[in-house]
Scaffold this active site. Structure first.
Site, PDB file in Angstrom:
ATOM      1  N   HIS A 234       0.787  -1.245   0.000  1.00  0.00           N
ATOM      2  CA  HIS A 234       0.000   0.000   0.000  1.00  0.00           C
ATOM      3  C   HIS A 234       0.817   1.292   0.000  1.00  0.00           C
ATOM      4  O   HIS A 234       0.815   2.046   0.962  1.00  0.00           O
ATOM      5  CB  HIS A 234      -1.005   0.021   1.146  1.00  0.00           C
ATOM      6  CG  HIS A 234      -0.504  -0.490   2.489  1.00  0.00           C
ATOM      7  ND1 HIS A 234       0.641  -0.035   3.067  1.00  0.00           N
ATOM      8  CD2 HIS A 234      -1.024  -1.404   3.338  1.00  0.00           C
ATOM      9  CE1 HIS A 234       0.802  -0.655   4.226  1.00  0.00           C
ATOM     10  NE2 HIS A 234      -0.191  -1.494   4.409  1.00  0.00           N
ATOM     11  N   ASP A 310      -6.278  -4.042   0.386  1.00  0.00           N
ATOM     12  CA  ASP A 310      -6.091  -3.855   1.834  1.00  0.00           C
ATOM     13  C   ASP A 310      -7.456  -3.851   2.549  1.00  0.00           C
ATOM     14  O   ASP A 310      -7.684  -3.073   3.471  1.00  0.00           O
ATOM     15  CB  ASP A 310      -5.298  -2.577   2.125  1.00  0.00           C
ATOM     16  CG  ASP A 310      -4.826  -2.490   3.576  1.00  0.00           C
ATOM     17  OD1 ASP A 310      -4.932  -3.492   4.313  1.00  0.00           O
ATOM     18  OD2 ASP A 310      -4.363  -1.402   3.972  1.00  0.00           O
ATOM     19  N   GLY A 329      -8.446   1.525   8.909  1.00  0.00           N
ATOM     20  CA  GLY A 329      -8.815   0.547   7.890  1.00  0.00           C
ATOM     21  C   GLY A 329     -10.161   0.782   7.250  1.00  0.00           C
ATOM     22  O   GLY A 329     -11.087   1.298   7.868  1.00  0.00           O
TER      23      GLY A 329
END
Ligand SMILES: [Zn+2]
Length: 450
Positions: A234, A310, A329
């Site tokens: 990422h 992700d 997240g």
């Protein structure tokens, strides 16, 4: 077993260079033939793929399915439903579960649970350090023997240079990639979001770009004498793209991935009508427009080789806390394909063949899945297919989500392009054309047709 004939689709298989109107015949879980005008007299089902793209099943090398330990957020079963809803037939699970996937028994647990419950293929990534504590190496070669397809302490960086050097040497012996979550911890203590004008506006502790960049620089230097496959997870900063570009030009074995949110959102997404929005709290954080431009350019010129979601589900309760207390997240699987279309195809940076390569052959190579025939369409190989409606417009809403997580800042966005039918090992697992919960047996994703 079922026999399927997928007819008249635009078959795009980056591994073989195939791109044209063709049929794909499937029997007993395998592709039997690819070509024009196939006839299969005993087909159980014929799928008309006219005006559709027929791609190898999409692969996401970076998801968090939270099992074992945090099944309230996601399980291997519910995560696989989200994957299939998004067009993915294979995912790789990060090891930051509770306990961490740091030994062969837990690697086997993921395989066993996936075999019982999952509707797509699920491969585990093993932890680099015992308990992901960053102190002692985990059982890397034993985990590799048990089927770990890569190694990472994702969620945290391998911060110690000494441990990282030993890890690179040990992972190199397995042939797998070491995937690094690049975050220098002493530069990001108590950080909540990108260090910039928005963090200043809210008085929140910032996570500066340099915390990502110094880890990448250091790791590339450490690895120069070791030669392990090194993968940057990422990527979020423009400076990181430049470091990776130079290392690749220098012949270093470095690859990198980028996630949908880093290609589309800036730190302004954290400012929701003057209040900080926990839905946009992600690690690494959303940065600025010039970072987005550099990341997109990095994909277009081949510096960034892989797309990864992700996918990081959390409960609604956790995500409704004040931003300092909510976990990092976002979920990603269900909408990723359409978000990549928006970020990369609509601005003309890549075409469909390149996008599919970034989601099939590239992640298959990263995780050593080519040997299993994944990420490509080959007669005799596994029948994993994603049939894509490239032009359909849809709106991301709670009803389009098949996993447990609802934590996405993209809720309400209208996007274009979606997986319509997904076949895993010859079994239809997603079928948006059928009027009911469609497919061939238990475990098919139930979603509205719309
Ligand atoms: Zn990470």
């Amino acid at each position: 077993m079922t026999t399927l004939l997928v007819r008249n689709g635009r078959v795009i298989d980056p591994a073989s260079g195939r791109d044209g109107t063709m049929d794909v015949a499937v029997r007993d879980g395998k592709i039997v033939e690819i070509g024009a005008g196939l006839s299969v007299s005993d087909a159980d089902r014929v799928i008309d793929a006219a005006d559709r793209i027929v791609a190898p099943g999409l692969i996401d090398p970076h998801v968090h399915f939270r099992e074992p330990g945090h099944e309230e957020k996601e399980t291997i079963e519910t995560g696989s439903l989200a994957a299939v809803a998004g067009g993915f037939t294979t995912v790789c699970c990060m090891p930051n579960t509770q306990p961490a996937l740091d030994c062969p028994e837990l690697i086997r647990f993921v395989y066993d649970r996936a075999a019982e419950r999952a509707v797509c293929r699920v491969f585990p990534i093993g932890a680099v350090s015992k308990g992901r504590a960053g102190e002692r190496l985990a059982e890397i070669s034993l985990m590799h023997d048990a089927g770990a397809v890569g190694f990472s302490d994702d969620g945290d960086a391998v911060a110690s240079a000494g441990l990282m050097a030993r890890a690179l040497a040990e992972v190199r012996e397995t042939g797998a990639a070491l995937m690094q979550h690049c975050q220098e911890p002493t530069l990001t203590h108590e950080a909540v979001m990108h260090a910039g004008v928005v963090s200043t506006r809210f008085g929140l502790t910032g996570w500066p770009r340099v915390a990502e960049e110094v880890i990448i620089e250091r790791d590339i230097r450490l690895n120069r004498d070791i030669g392990c496959r090194y993968h940057v997870q990422h990527v979020s900063s423009a400076g990181s793209v430049e470091i990776i570009r130079r290392a690749r030009a220098d012949g270093q074995p470095v690859t990198a991935e980028v996630s949908p949110h880093h290609l589309l959102l800036t730190d302004e997404a954290v400012d929701r009508s003057g209040a900080p929005d926990a839905m946009a709290k992600v690690n690494p954080p959303l940065r600025e427009q010039h970072d987005i431009d550099a990341l997109r350019q990095g994909v277009a010129d081949g510096t960034i080789t892989v797309l990864a979601t992700d996918h990081a589900p959390h409960t609604s309760e956790e995500k409704s806390r004040p931003i300092e207390d909510t976990p990092f997240g976002l979920i990603g699987l269900e909408a990723a394909l359409a978000l990549y279309v928006k970020a990369l195809i609509e601005p003309g940076l890549v075409g469909w063949p390149k996008l599919i390569e970034l989601m099939t052959t590239s992640p298959a190579a990263l995780c050593g899945l080519e040997a299993k025939g994944l990420g490509r369409l080959t007669p005799g190989g596994p029948a994993d297919l994603t049939i894509i409606e490239p032009e359909i417009e849809w709106t991301i809403g709670p009803e389009s989500l098949a996993g447990k997580g609802r934590n996405t800042p993209f809720m309400g966005w209208t996007v274009k392009g979606r997986a319509e039918t997904v076949v895993v090992a010859g079994t239809v697992r997603l079928d948006r054309r059928a009027s009911t919960t469609a497919g061939t047996g238990a475990g098919t994703v139930a979603l509205p047709v719309s």
